[in-house]
Design a protein around this motif. Structure first.
Motif, PDB file in Angstrom:
ATOM      1  N   MET A   9     -27.301 -72.681  34.324  1.00 26.57           N
ATOM      2  CA  MET A   9     -26.136 -73.527  34.049  1.00 26.57           C
ATOM      3  C   MET A   9     -24.861 -72.719  34.268  1.00 26.57           C
ATOM      4  O   MET A   9     -24.684 -71.647  33.693  1.00 26.57           O
ATOM      5  N   LYS A  10     -24.001 -73.212  35.134  1.00 25.26           N
ATOM      6  CA  LYS A  10     -22.723 -72.557  35.404  1.00 25.26           C
ATOM      7  C   LYS A  10     -21.590 -73.511  35.050  1.00 25.26           C
ATOM      8  O   LYS A  10     -21.571 -74.659  35.487  1.00 25.26           O
ATOM      9  N   VAL A  11     -20.641 -73.028  34.247  1.00 23.42           N
ATOM     10  CA  VAL A  11     -19.506 -73.820  33.809  1.00 23.42           C
ATOM     11  C   VAL A  11     -18.230 -73.121  34.278  1.00 23.42           C
ATOM     12  O   VAL A  11     -18.004 -71.963  33.933  1.00 23.42           O
ATOM     13  N   THR A  12     -17.415 -73.823  35.047  1.00 24.82           N
ATOM     14  CA  THR A  12     -16.202 -73.230  35.603  1.00 24.82           C
ATOM     15  C   THR A  12     -14.984 -74.056  35.231  1.00 24.82           C
ATOM     16  O   THR A  12     -14.987 -75.283  35.371  1.00 24.82           O
ATOM     17  N   VAL A  13     -13.952 -73.372  34.753  1.00 25.87           N
ATOM     18  CA  VAL A  13     -12.666 -74.009  34.470  1.00 25.87           C
ATOM     19  C   VAL A  13     -11.692 -73.640  35.580  1.00 25.87           C
ATOM     20  O   VAL A  13     -11.506 -72.461  35.891  1.00 25.87           O
ATOM     21  N   PHE A  14     -11.081 -74.649  36.180  1.00 32.31           N
ATOM     22  CA  PHE A  14      -9.988 -74.441  37.114  1.00 32.31           C
ATOM     23  C   PHE A  14      -8.705 -74.753  36.349  1.00 32.31           C
ATOM     24  O   PHE A  14      -8.383 -75.921  36.098  1.00 32.31           O
ATOM     25  N   ASN A  15      -8.010 -73.696  35.943  1.00 25.35           N
ATOM     26  CA  ASN A  15      -6.831 -73.824  35.086  1.00 25.35           C
ATOM     27  C   ASN A  15      -5.578 -73.908  35.948  1.00 25.35           C
ATOM     28  O   ASN A  15      -5.212 -72.968  36.642  1.00 25.35           O
ATOM     29  N   GLY A  16      -4.890 -75.063  35.863  1.00 27.95           N
ATOM     30  CA  GLY A  16      -3.697 -75.277  36.668  1.00 27.95           C
ATOM     31  C   GLY A  16      -2.394 -74.960  35.972  1.00 27.95           C
ATOM     32  O   GLY A  16      -1.330 -75.310  36.483  1.00 27.95           O
ATOM     33  N   SER A  17      -2.450 -74.299  34.822  1.00 24.52           N
ATOM     34  CA  SER A  17      -1.203 -73.987  34.117  1.00 24.52           C
ATOM     35  C   SER A  17      -0.471 -72.821  34.777  1.00 24.52           C
ATOM     36  O   SER A  17      -1.089 -71.802  35.111  1.00 24.52           O
ATOM     37  N   ILE A  33     -20.975 -77.714  35.647  1.00 26.39           N
ATOM     38  CA  ILE A  33     -19.901 -78.403  34.948  1.00 26.39           C
ATOM     39  C   ILE A  33     -18.582 -77.856  35.478  1.00 26.39           C
ATOM     40  O   ILE A  33     -18.339 -76.652  35.435  1.00 26.39           O
ATOM     41  N   VAL A  34     -17.752 -78.736  36.007  1.00 30.01           N
ATOM     42  CA  VAL A  34     -16.435 -78.372  36.520  1.00 30.01           C
ATOM     43  C   VAL A  34     -15.389 -78.911  35.555  1.00 30.01           C
ATOM     44  O   VAL A  34     -15.365 -80.108  35.245  1.00 30.01           O
ATOM     45  N   CYS A  35     -14.531 -78.019  35.066  1.00 28.76           N
ATOM     46  CA  CYS A  35     -13.472 -78.407  34.129  1.00 28.76           C
ATOM     47  C   CYS A  35     -12.119 -78.293  34.818  1.00 28.76           C
ATOM     48  O   CYS A  35     -11.788 -77.234  35.359  1.00 28.76           O
ATOM     49  N   PHE A  36     -11.367 -79.380  34.780  1.00 24.19           N
ATOM     50  CA  PHE A  36     -10.004 -79.373  35.283  1.00 24.19           C
ATOM     51  C   PHE A  36      -9.076 -79.161  34.089  1.00 24.19           C
ATOM     52  O   PHE A  36      -9.020 -80.004  33.181  1.00 24.19           O
ATOM     53  N   GLY A  37      -8.358 -78.047  34.074  1.00 22.29           N
ATOM     54  CA  GLY A  37      -7.480 -77.730  32.954  1.00 22.29           C
ATOM     55  C   GLY A  37      -6.019 -77.811  33.362  1.00 22.29           C
ATOM     56  O   GLY A  37      -5.625 -77.256  34.396  1.00 22.29           O
ATOM     57  N   THR A  38      -5.209 -78.494  32.543  1.00 24.52           N
ATOM     58  CA  THR A  38      -3.796 -78.609  32.879  1.00 24.52           C
ATOM     59  C   THR A  38      -2.965 -79.023  31.675  1.00 24.52           C
ATOM     60  O   THR A  38      -3.442 -79.790  30.830  1.00 24.52           O
ATOM     61  N   TYR A  90       2.739 -82.128  32.916  1.00 24.20           N
ATOM     62  CA  TYR A  90       4.066 -81.843  33.468  1.00 24.20           C
ATOM     63  C   TYR A  90       4.589 -83.131  34.103  1.00 24.20           C
ATOM     64  O   TYR A  90       4.014 -83.622  35.077  1.00 24.20           O
ATOM     65  N   THR A  91       5.652 -83.663  33.566  1.00 23.20           N
ATOM     66  CA  THR A  91       6.236 -84.895  34.096  1.00 23.20           C
ATOM     67  C   THR A  91       5.152 -85.946  34.297  1.00 23.20           C
ATOM     68  O   THR A  91       4.927 -86.428  35.410  1.00 23.20           O
ATOM     69  N   TRP A  92       4.468 -86.269  33.217  1.00 23.30           N
ATOM     70  CA  TRP A  92       3.489 -87.343  33.112  1.00 23.30           C
ATOM     71  C   TRP A  92       2.114 -87.028  33.710  1.00 23.30           C
ATOM     72  O   TRP A  92       1.157 -87.772  33.469  1.00 23.30           O
ATOM     73  N   ASN A  93       1.973 -85.972  34.479  1.00 24.23           N
ATOM     74  CA  ASN A  93       0.725 -85.798  35.227  1.00 24.23           C
ATOM     75  C   ASN A  93       0.285 -84.342  35.218  1.00 24.23           C
ATOM     76  O   ASN A  93       0.845 -83.510  34.512  1.00 24.23           O
ATOM     77  N   MET A  94      -0.725 -84.020  36.009  1.00 25.86           N
ATOM     78  CA  MET A  94      -1.211 -82.657  36.155  1.00 25.86           C
ATOM     79  C   MET A  94      -0.161 -81.796  36.833  1.00 25.86           C
ATOM     80  O   MET A  94       0.762 -82.306  37.483  1.00 25.86           O
ATOM     81  N   THR A  95      -0.286 -80.495  36.706  1.00 30.61           N
ATOM     82  CA  THR A  95       0.668 -79.584  37.337  1.00 30.61           C
ATOM     83  C   THR A  95       0.492 -79.563  38.847  1.00 30.61           C
ATOM     84  O   THR A  95      -0.540 -79.983  39.394  1.00 30.61           O
ATOM     85  N   ALA A  96       1.479 -79.030  39.525  1.00 29.72           N
ATOM     86  CA  ALA A  96       1.418 -78.904  40.978  1.00 29.72           C
ATOM     87  C   ALA A  96       0.273 -77.986  41.403  1.00 29.72           C
ATOM     88  O   ALA A  96      -0.358 -78.204  42.445  1.00 29.72           O
ATOM     89  N   TYR A  97      -0.009 -76.953  40.612  1.00 24.62           N
ATOM     90  CA  TYR A  97      -1.119 -76.048  40.945  1.00 24.62           C
ATOM     91  C   TYR A  97      -2.439 -76.805  40.991  1.00 24.62           C
ATOM     92  O   TYR A  97      -3.243 -76.638  41.922  1.00 24.62           O
ATOM     93  N   PHE A 102     -18.060 -83.488  35.244  1.00 24.68           N
ATOM     94  CA  PHE A 102     -16.648 -83.128  35.208  1.00 24.68           C
ATOM     95  C   PHE A 102     -16.075 -83.290  33.808  1.00 24.68           C
ATOM     96  O   PHE A 102     -16.426 -84.221  33.076  1.00 24.68           O
ATOM     97  N   VAL A 103     -15.188 -82.348  33.471  1.00 21.66           N
ATOM     98  CA  VAL A 103     -14.538 -82.334  32.162  1.00 21.66           C
ATOM     99  C   VAL A 103     -13.041 -82.153  32.389  1.00 21.66           C
ATOM    100  O   VAL A 103     -12.625 -81.381  33.263  1.00 21.66           O
TER     101      VAL A 103
END
Length: 224
Positions: free
Chosen positions: A1-9, A80-85, A88-95, A130-131
């Motif tokens: 089991m591999k769990v990865t967070v892609f942090n857009g902050s 498991i893929v985690c989208f972290g953000t 910013y102005t109502w939505n996810m960050t530009a990153y 997805f998380v």
């Protein structure tokens, strides 16, 4: 089991988003998962050019040679893929939006329709879950509505939206006590998902606990 967070902050490892991610990954690791965080601010990811070469000329391959090739491999091999953000102005960050845009090579140019919503078919069936891990510096839930709508497209198995997000890094003992109680629920969610389960009703209820009354939060920010 591999769990990865892609942090857009933009704050990367020092972000309130990562406070949430660390708790989720701690829980996942306790269930035996291999865990990793990718700080998108530190990656070289060009903007999608809209040339569609990854569909018609070199299927699955982008014409740009940057970090995205390795990130696509990590994305595809994660269970498991985690989208972290932060919001910013109502939505996810530009990153994070840029990263999501560059997932285009995973699609193929075959249009499919689902109840009036048109999209492209996946080049190969998704096997990961997805998380969404998100926080907002404002109180209330309304500020997550745009992000919820955007993330619905990936059919997430779990969405963790934390309002009053400034409290996550606040050092006041009474605040930290409540925050730590909530982070225990995030940790439990990570453990449950990494064990192949759905998040329990008990954990889901705990994830929705308020951290502070709105008037008190506005006052503590000095923004009333």
């Amino acid at each position: 089991m591999k769990v990865t967070v892609f942090n857009g902050s933009p704050a990367g490892p020092n972000s309130a988003t990562q406070v949430i991610a660390d708790a989720f990954l701690k829980g996942a690791a306790s269930a035996g998962a291999e865990t990793q965080t990718v700080y998108l601010r530190d990656c070289h990811i060009g903007h999608c050019r809209g040339c569609f070469a990854c569909w018609f000329k070199t299927p699955g391959l982008c014409v740009q040679h940057d970090n995205m090739a390795d990130l696509l491999e990590l994305y595809n091999t994660s269970d498991i893929v985690c989208f972290g953000t932060p919001v910013y102005t109502w939505n996810m960050t530009a990153y994070l939006k840029n990263f999501v845009d560059r997932l285009t090579p995973l699609k193929c140019p075959t249009i499919q329709e689902d109840h009036g919503h048109f999209d492209l078919e996946d080049a190969q069936a998704k096997t990961q879950r997805f998380v969404v891990l998100a926080n907002c510096g404002f109180p209330g839930e309304k500020n997550f509505e745009v992000l919820r709508a955007a993330m619905a497209c990936c059919n997430p198995s779990l969405e963790i939206y934390r309002n009053c997000g400034r409290l996550l890094k606040m050092q006041k003992p009474d605040v930290q006590e409540k925050v730590n109680e909530w982070l225990k629920a995030v940790e439990a969610a990570g453990a449950e998902m990494a064990s192949g389960q759905d998040v329990s009703a008990e954990t889901q209820t705990a994830l929705e606990m308020p951290l502070m009354a709105v008037p008190d939060y506005v006052k503590i920010l000095g923004m009333g």
